[in-house]
Design an enzyme around this catalytic site. Structure first.
Site, PDB file in Angstrom:
ATOM      1  N   THR A 153     -10.039   1.733   5.614  1.00  0.00           N
ATOM      2  CA  THR A 153      -8.882   2.553   5.975  1.00  0.00           C
ATOM      3  C   THR A 153      -9.360   3.607   6.988  1.00  0.00           C
ATOM      4  O   THR A 153     -10.558   3.757   7.212  1.00  0.00           O
ATOM      5  CB  THR A 153      -8.299   3.255   4.732  1.00  0.00           C
ATOM      6  OG1 THR A 153      -9.093   4.401   4.417  1.00  0.00           O
ATOM      7  CG2 THR A 153      -8.247   2.332   3.525  1.00  0.00           C
ATOM      8  N   GLU A 154      -8.424   4.366   7.545  1.00  0.00           N
ATOM      9  CA  GLU A 154      -8.811   5.420   8.508  1.00  0.00           C
ATOM     10  C   GLU A 154      -9.680   6.479   7.824  1.00  0.00           C
ATOM     11  O   GLU A 154     -10.697   6.903   8.359  1.00  0.00           O
ATOM     12  CB  GLU A 154      -7.594   6.149   9.097  1.00  0.00           C
ATOM     13  CG  GLU A 154      -6.583   5.310   9.802  1.00  0.00           C
ATOM     14  CD  GLU A 154      -5.473   4.878   8.861  1.00  0.00           C
ATOM     15  OE1 GLU A 154      -5.343   3.653   8.690  1.00  0.00           O
ATOM     16  OE2 GLU A 154      -4.750   5.713   8.297  1.00  0.00           O
ATOM     17  N   ASP A 193      -3.535  11.458  -1.904  1.00  0.00           N
ATOM     18  CA  ASP A 193      -3.651  12.919  -2.006  1.00  0.00           C
ATOM     19  C   ASP A 193      -4.142  13.288  -3.411  1.00  0.00           C
ATOM     20  O   ASP A 193      -3.559  12.852  -4.395  1.00  0.00           O
ATOM     21  CB  ASP A 193      -2.292  13.574  -1.744  1.00  0.00           C
ATOM     22  CG  ASP A 193      -1.784  13.285  -0.331  1.00  0.00           C
ATOM     23  OD1 ASP A 193      -2.619  12.910   0.517  1.00  0.00           O
ATOM     24  OD2 ASP A 193      -0.577  13.424  -0.084  1.00  0.00           O
ATOM     25  N   ASP A 201     -12.564   8.976  -1.955  1.00  0.00           N
ATOM     26  CA  ASP A 201     -13.787   9.770  -1.873  1.00  0.00           C
ATOM     27  C   ASP A 201     -13.808  10.785  -3.009  1.00  0.00           C
ATOM     28  O   ASP A 201     -14.852  11.324  -3.343  1.00  0.00           O
ATOM     29  CB  ASP A 201     -13.807  10.544  -0.551  1.00  0.00           C
ATOM     30  CG  ASP A 201     -12.591  11.464  -0.469  1.00  0.00           C
ATOM     31  OD1 ASP A 201     -11.459  10.939  -0.528  1.00  0.00           O
ATOM     32  OD2 ASP A 201     -12.765  12.693  -0.384  1.00  0.00           O
ATOM     33  N   GLU A 232     -11.451   6.170   5.162  1.00  0.00           N
ATOM     34  CA  GLU A 232     -12.725   5.566   4.769  1.00  0.00           C
ATOM     35  C   GLU A 232     -13.720   5.584   5.931  1.00  0.00           C
ATOM     36  O   GLU A 232     -14.883   5.932   5.759  1.00  0.00           O
ATOM     37  CB  GLU A 232     -12.451   4.130   4.311  1.00  0.00           C
ATOM     38  CG  GLU A 232     -13.649   3.412   3.747  1.00  0.00           C
ATOM     39  CD  GLU A 232     -13.233   2.074   3.112  1.00  0.00           C
ATOM     40  OE1 GLU A 232     -12.024   1.812   2.958  1.00  0.00           O
ATOM     41  OE2 GLU A 232     -14.142   1.301   2.792  1.00  0.00           O
ATOM     42  N   LYS A 274      -4.871  20.766  -8.302  1.00  0.00           N
ATOM     43  CA  LYS A 274      -4.423  21.739  -9.327  1.00  0.00           C
ATOM     44  C   LYS A 274      -3.768  21.023 -10.506  1.00  0.00           C
ATOM     45  O   LYS A 274      -2.945  20.131 -10.314  1.00  0.00           O
ATOM     46  CB  LYS A 274      -3.414  22.716  -8.717  1.00  0.00           C
ATOM     47  CG  LYS A 274      -4.033  23.621  -7.672  1.00  0.00           C
ATOM     48  CD  LYS A 274      -3.106  24.786  -7.349  1.00  0.00           C
ATOM     49  CE  LYS A 274      -3.759  25.726  -6.352  1.00  0.00           C
ATOM     50  NZ  LYS A 274      -3.115  25.694  -5.046  1.00  0.00           N
ATOM     51  N   GLU A 329       0.861  -1.177   0.000  1.00  0.00           N
ATOM     52  CA  GLU A 329       0.000   0.000   0.000  1.00  0.00           C
ATOM     53  C   GLU A 329       0.897   1.225   0.000  1.00  0.00           C
ATOM     54  O   GLU A 329       1.757   1.378   0.871  1.00  0.00           O
ATOM     55  CB  GLU A 329      -0.923   0.044   1.229  1.00  0.00           C
ATOM     56  CG  GLU A 329      -1.861   1.260   1.172  1.00  0.00           C
ATOM     57  CD  GLU A 329      -2.756   1.471   2.399  1.00  0.00           C
ATOM     58  OE1 GLU A 329      -3.643   2.331   2.333  1.00  0.00           O
ATOM     59  OE2 GLU A 329      -2.541   0.801   3.426  1.00  0.00           O
TER      60      GLU A 329
HETATM   61  N1  SAH Z   1      -4.298   5.232   3.107  1.00  0.00           N
HETATM   62  C1  SAH Z   1      -4.643   5.965   4.305  1.00  0.00           C
HETATM   63  C2  SAH Z   1      -4.103   7.391   4.294  1.00  0.00           C
HETATM   64  C3  SAH Z   1      -4.603   8.254   3.171  1.00  0.00           C
HETATM   65  S1  SAH Z   1      -3.930   9.912   3.168  1.00  0.00           S
HETATM   66  C4  SAH Z   1      -6.160   5.967   4.473  1.00  0.00           C
HETATM   67  O1  SAH Z   1      -6.858   5.661   3.525  1.00  0.00           O
HETATM   68  O2  SAH Z   1      -6.644   6.297   5.559  1.00  0.00           O
HETATM   69  C5  SAH Z   1      -2.650   9.752   1.969  1.00  0.00           C
HETATM   70  C6  SAH Z   1      -1.356   9.277   2.601  1.00  0.00           C
HETATM   71  O3  SAH Z   1      -0.408   9.094   1.570  1.00  0.00           O
HETATM   72  C7  SAH Z   1      -0.741  10.278   3.566  1.00  0.00           C
HETATM   73  O4  SAH Z   1      -0.442   9.634   4.785  1.00  0.00           O
HETATM   74  C8  SAH Z   1       0.521  10.745   2.848  1.00  0.00           C
HETATM   75  O5  SAH Z   1       1.576  11.090   3.731  1.00  0.00           O
HETATM   76  C9  SAH Z   1       0.852   9.554   1.998  1.00  0.00           C
HETATM   77  N2  SAH Z   1       1.627   9.863   0.804  1.00  0.00           N
HETATM   78  C10 SAH Z   1       1.335  10.808  -0.105  1.00  0.00           C
HETATM   79  N3  SAH Z   1       2.251  10.841  -1.069  1.00  0.00           N
HETATM   80  C11 SAH Z   1       3.146   9.873  -0.793  1.00  0.00           C
HETATM   81  C12 SAH Z   1       4.339   9.427  -1.426  1.00  0.00           C
HETATM   82  N4  SAH Z   1       4.789  10.005  -2.545  1.00  0.00           N
HETATM   83  N5  SAH Z   1       5.012   8.411  -0.871  1.00  0.00           N
HETATM   84  C13 SAH Z   1       4.578   7.834   0.284  1.00  0.00           C
HETATM   85  N6  SAH Z   1       3.464   8.225   0.930  1.00  0.00           N
HETATM   86  C14 SAH Z   1       2.756   9.226   0.405  1.00  0.00           C
END
Ligand code: SAH
Length: 218
Positions: A190-191, A116, A152, A193, A120, A43
């Site tokens: 996931t958290e 994320d 989402d 979710e 943009k 993941e």
């Molecule tokens: N998968 C978790 C967190 C989602 S938030 C859930 O569903 O609850 C997105 C996460 O991805 C964040 O913790 C962020 O730090 C991480 N993230 C974003 N870009 C990343 C990258 N290039 N490499 C590793 N982690 C990354």
């Protein structure tokens, strides 16, 4: 997500039972660390680790690696997993920009959960499903390229669907409302979710495969 600062996060992470300090050293040989040849699912952006830890508990014959770039959330995954006895889980601190440093043709599935969105246009390259990232993933997959995603964010979802298809993936499963679809069976939350579901936000889900390597081998 608001984060409470964890004191000594760095030390807690370094001492984590399942934390891998020098992940680059295992490129091409993760099977040696798991001491078996079971499939490896990763993941990217595991956050606080609920999804990857629950998967490891549920599927003992699959090896799971959670990758996260930020200590502030990784430390939570370390703390939760320290309390468990697992031989099929590893946690890694790494920026997925350089994911090719970590794996060489050994990953079966990549999970991207609530990545994320980078809304943009000028940041599109940073999305974990951009052509830029999909190209990097090609080298880490063992056989078929297999990506499973939940989000989402409808814009990110639509973008990802197009990006995957343009890269030659076939979308085998897709829904804009996971909780009212048949794919909800066996779903592990996931958290993010959990938070979205509590607010009645719909979850997008897709499962995409590109069988390129099989074809090339023939
Ligand atoms: N998968 C978790 C967190 C989602 S938030 C859930 O569903 O609850 C997105 C996460 O991805 C964040 O913790 C962020 O730090 C991480 N993230 C974003 N870009 C990343 C990258 N290039 N490499 C590793 N982690 C990354």
């Amino acid at each position: 997500m608001r984060l409470k600062h964890v004191k000594n996060a760095d030390k807690i992470i370094e001492e984590g039972l399942y934390y891998i300090k020098k992940p680059k050293e295992y490129k091409g040989k993760w099977n040696t660390i798991f001491k078996n040849n079971n499939p490896i699912y990763i993941e990217i952006g595991m956050g606080k680790g609920d999804f990857i830890i629950e998967n490891a508990l549920t599927y003992p014959n699959i090896n799971f690696i959670g990758i996260e770039k930020y200590d502030s959330v990784l430390v939570r995954a370390v703390q939760k997993s320290n309390a468990l006895e697992l031989s099929n889980l590893k946690l890694v601190r790494y920026n997925a920009e350089n994911i090719e440093d970590l794996f060489d043709k050994e990953v079966e599935v990549i999970y991207l959960n609530f990545s994320d969105p980078w809304p943009k246009d000028r940041h599109a390259k940073r999305r974990l499903t951009s052509p830029n990232f999909l190209k990097k993933y090609t080298n880490i997959f063992k056989n078929d390229n297999h990506i499973i995603m939940k989000t989402d964010n409808t814009s990110l979802f639509d973008y990802s669907k197009d990006s995957l298809q343009e890269a030659g993936y076939t979308i085998n499963k897709i829904t804009n409302d996971l909780y009212h679809s048949t794919y909800i069976d066996n779903n592990i939350q996931t958290e993010y979710e959990k938070k979205f579901i509590a607010r009645n936000v719909k979850i997008n889900y897709l499962d995409a495969i590109k069988g390129e390597k099989h074809d090339r081998r023939r």
